[in-house]
Design an enzyme around this catalytic site. Structure first.
Site, mmCIF file in Angstrom:
data_model
loop_
_atom_site.group_PDB
_atom_site.id
_atom_site.type_symbol
_atom_site.label_atom_id
_atom_site.label_comp_id
_atom_site.label_asym_id
_atom_site.label_seq_id
_atom_site.Cartn_x
_atom_site.Cartn_y
_atom_site.Cartn_z
ATOM 1 C CE LYS A 159 -2.026 2.852 2.310
ATOM 2 N NZ LYS A 159 -1.863 4.321 2.097
ATOM 3 C CD GLU A 214 12.891 0.673 9.810
ATOM 4 O OE1 GLU A 214 13.334 1.677 10.397
ATOM 5 O OE2 GLU A 214 13.555 -0.369 9.664
ATOM 6 C CB CYS A 231 12.507 8.831 9.429
ATOM 7 S SG CYS A 231 13.657 7.900 8.435
ATOM 8 C CD GLU A 287 9.302 12.501 12.468
ATOM 9 O OE1 GLU A 287 8.135 12.099 12.547
ATOM 10 O OE2 GLU A 287 10.225 11.831 12.000
#
Ligand SMILES: NC(=O)c1ccc[n+]([C@@H]2O[C@H](COP(=O)([O-])OP(=O)(O)OC[C@H]3O[C@@H](n4cnc5c(N)ncnc54)[C@H](O)[C@@H]3O)[C@@H](O)[C@H]2O)c1
Length: 544
Positions: A235, A311, A345, A442
């Protein structure tokens, strides 16, 4: 839909460049008063001449349907959703919108291909050769694939063409190399038994990927899963569905049997959640935000308890000790944060600088950010393109406001650039305290936060005082300091005097809320294998 051609759109926007419409080739005024065609140059001292050349690679959008059982098909519901050019916010294609029914169809195709198809029964060498042929084909179509990636994501075309597609190719060659080297062990056990382990493919792998590196995330997941003989339902992120479909077409041209790789485009809570909770999916691999990671872990547990690798996000410390070469490290720190529009990331998003060099480091970091060239990612010399979409763009601006409101010092940047697309000024904050939101969350944007520290124990404590643990950078000429930090930092990767060094063989993953498990390298193979112990009695063995 009819194929849309990037070069046609680029030439159209170039010819209208005297209007002040879009980022692609329009006039955008930088907050510093510079104005130039097709780019936003934040350099007060000007490098405009170096960035005029527009690269116009040939690419068209030919694949917008789901790929199920080797065929491109419409969504079961017939629905589509728009995908955008982040430079302008304009729609570039309408893509099949998957939901539970499309996931069901894709999982059935993958199940059939695993249970009865040729893929798991093929020799490992044959699988290896298909993956190698695929890598060759991607290499041949390098520029076209890179252009589609840049068009759909807003990343620099040259970054995609010179780094990301070649890394994609390298990853597939790396995992092709593993395909015929995966094997179990014979195990000496007590008693008269022959004991062996079989390393078997796990079955149907569900994979959910984000938008920041659509191709590389495809490679990190699809490469090892195929090398181990699994079948897949992937996906893609709703923001960037296009390149996965293009490369998957090439993978079939290379000889992949139908049903082995199925791709469903669509949104997270519908298509993504159906995949995570599907009873016939044997393994789930997810890359995305920590919040969504928690959701998919729960969906996997509540359905069939499929094993999950995650992750997730990060807030990685970048630690500069007093003896570091300031000019060099300022440049690396700038890259560590601003690379890919700050949408990494593992971005070095907390720049800790020793108090003795803090002022000089800060001044130079600010100068560097002011020199950063923001503009059309298809122009040579441009260093920063737009954020992926309005949601991320607004999130970044909200964090900048929160930094200002919490009394961090805004050294430069702080706003949007232009009036169209999702461009953000390269932003630097100083006087950042650990408890400010900009130091804890973040941001995923071009916002550097610079913090001051006094000594090694203090910086270790502060660097580790985060819910994340994805990566860290340490800059020192002192071997003892490096040795202490590499062990003390609670992060999946510690780069010493370098940053963002990626290689197919280097494992990547997070401590704490940055994830579960590792991808790349030999470690990723373990995600896609079951270990079966086989025990049989021995009669009169010659040895044990
Ligand atoms: N650790 C890594 O290797 C790594 C690499 C790249 C990105 N990331 C992280 O990814 C995040 C950015 O990506 P994003 O904004 O696309 O993240 P996201 O979590 O919003 O989306 C990631 C994927 O999950 C899907 N998704 C969303 N909700 C879902 C649900 N309820 N069920 C199932 N699937 C769902 C999305 O459609 C998308 O495909 C950042 O936090 C970044 O740090 C991590």
């Amino acid at each position: 839909m009819a194929a849309r051609t990037l070069s046609r759109l680029l030439s159209r926007s170039l010819s209208s460049s005297s209007s002040s419409s879009g980022a692609s080739a329009s006039l955008l005024r930088s907050p510093l008063g510079r104005k130039s065609e097709g780019l936003i140059n934040t350099n007060r001292f000007s490098t405009a001449a170096a960035v005029q050349e527009l690269i116009t690679p040939q690419v068209s959008i030919n694949y917008t349907q789901h790929l199920i059982n080797g065929k491109f098909v419409d969504a079961a519901s017939g629905k589509t959703f728009p995908t955008l050019d982040p430079r302008t916010g304009e729609v570039i294609a309408h893509v099949a919108e998957g939901d539970a029914e499309d996931i069901n169809r894709a999982v059935s195709a993958a199940r059939e291909a695993f249970d009865n198809g040729p893929w798991p029964k093929m020799s490992a060498y044959e699988r290896c050769r298909i993956l190698l042929r695929f890598a060759d084909l991607v290499e041949k179509h390098n520029d076209e694939i890179a252009a589609l990636e840049a068009w759909n994501n807003g990343k620099l075309y040259e970054q995609a063409a010179k780094a990301e597609v070649p890394m994609f190719v390298r990853l597939f060659r790396y995992y092709a190399g593993w395909a015929d080297k995966i094997h179990g062990l014979t195990v000496p056990a007590d008693g008269d038994y022959h004991v062996q382990t079989l390393h078997e493919p796990i079955g149907v792998a569900g994979q959910i990927i984000p938008w920041n590196f659509p191709l590389l995330m495809f490679a990190w997941k699809v490469g090892p899963a195929l090398a181990c003989g699994n079948t897949i339902v992937l996906k893609t992120a709703e923001q960037t569905p296009l390149t996965a479909l293009l490369v998957a077409k090439l993978l079939h041209e290379a000889g992949l049997p139908p049903g082995v790789l199925n791709i469903v485009s669509g949104y997270g809570p519908t298509a993504g959640a159906s995949l995570a909770s599907h009873m016939d999916v044997d393994k789930l691999a997810f890359t995305g935000s920590t919040d969504t990671g928690k959701t998919v872990l729960e969906l996997a547990a509540r359905s069939n308890l499929k094993p999950v690798t995650l992750e997730l996000g990060g807030k990685s410390p970048f630690i500069v000790f007093e003896e570091a070469d300031i000019d060099k490290v300022v440049e690396i720190a700038h890259f560590a944060l601003f690379f890919n529009q700050g949408q990494c990331c593992c971005a070095g998003s907390r720049t800790f600088v020793h108090e003795r060099i803090y002022d000089e480091f800060l001044e130079k970091s600010k100068e560097r950010a002011l020199r950063r060239v923001v503009g059309d990612p298809f122009k040579k010399g441009v260093e920063q393109g737009p954020q992926i979409d309005s949601k991320q763009f607004e999130k970044v601006l909200r964090y900048i406001k929160s930094g200002i409101d919490s009394n961090a010092t805004l050294e430069c940047g702080g706003g949007r650039l232009g009036s169209k697309g999702f461009f953000v000024q390269p932003t630097v904050f100083s006087n950042v305290q650990d408890d400010m939101l900009i130091a804890k969350d973040e941001i995923f944007g071009p916002v550097q936060t610079i913090l001051k520290f006094k000594d090694i124990n203090e910086v270790i404590r502060r660097a580790n005082a985060t819910r994340y643990g994805l990566a860290a950078g340490v800059f020192t000429n002192n071997v003892s300091t490096a040795n202490t930090l590499m062990r003390a930092l609670r992060a999946g990767t510690v780069w010493i005097n370098c940053f963002d060094v990626f290689d197919a063989a280097i494992p990547f993953g997070g401590y704490k809320m940055s994830g579960i498990g590792r991808e790349k390298g030999i470690y990723s193979l373990h995600n896609y294998l079951q270990v079966k112990a086989v025990v049989s009695p021995l009669n009169n063995p010659a040895w044990l």
